[in-house]
Design a protein around this motif. Sequence first.
Motif: not given
Length: 296
Positions: A65-77
């Motif tokens: 739903g929110n690509e940037q939030a998903a990218i950030n979440a992946t980067a955060a582990g």
Amino acid sequence: MTNRPTPGTHPLDHLVLPTGSLEVARARLSSLGFVVAPTGIHPFGTENCCVFLTDGTYLEPLAIGNEQAAINATAAGNVFVARDRLYRDSRGDEGFSAVVLGTDNADADHARFVDAGLSAGDMLSFSRAFTDTSGKSDTASFKLAFAATRGATDAFLFACQRINAPMVDRAALQAHANGASGILEVVAVSDQPAGQISLISAAVNDPTADGQGGAFLLPNATLSVLDPRSFTARFGFPVGSSTKLCFMAIVFAVRSIDATSSLLAANAIQHDIAGTDIVVRPASGQGAAFIFREIP
């Protein structure tokens, strides 16, 4: 192998079905005769539109739903989002990525996965709003522990502890026109079925499980692992590219196979008959083969 699960074996909780669009998933599942819940939004970029069944299990169509939030979440582990991305990169935006087992102690499950060398990463705790068909809302909270074999991208399993279950009425969400009341079986495909025993036995919390006959017995369903030839012989269509482990089919219990068949025909849903089962092949928004079986 007995015809009962070993005491302590985790039950099936739900199934994760990646999709490129919740709108497409909602339309497809509705045409198959399912009631689809309102959209649920995760705090880490993904969103879902679940199908709840009276046996307590459910389907979780999952989209970004929110690509940037998903990218950030992946980067955060965030393992949940990271594994979703691995699946999409490997098999595309439509499919069936994860089997989820119910647990009352996700911390203990995580410790077992780590000890077995099968942990897919750090645990995840989160909450999200849940809304029923009348608009009543509550908060659902979860704690997750993840399991996967090294290098696997096509499938993973995780234990889900429901910290807070929403106090809402799901009756309307469980009244499916196709008569589906629960999940009888989940079917996976593997080029080496015997090689999946350690992963699945750890995930379901049954160290004695040996996958005899390709079946792992859970308290409320069966998890089967077939080789590609056996899958095609059973369901009538090929599975595609080779894989260590890929979830491919869901067998639903329905009240009347004739009523289900009539609904599918009325909605122009192509389906085949395999013995006493109705087989609907995977499609956009559906992710897996759906098998409907009459259970008196």
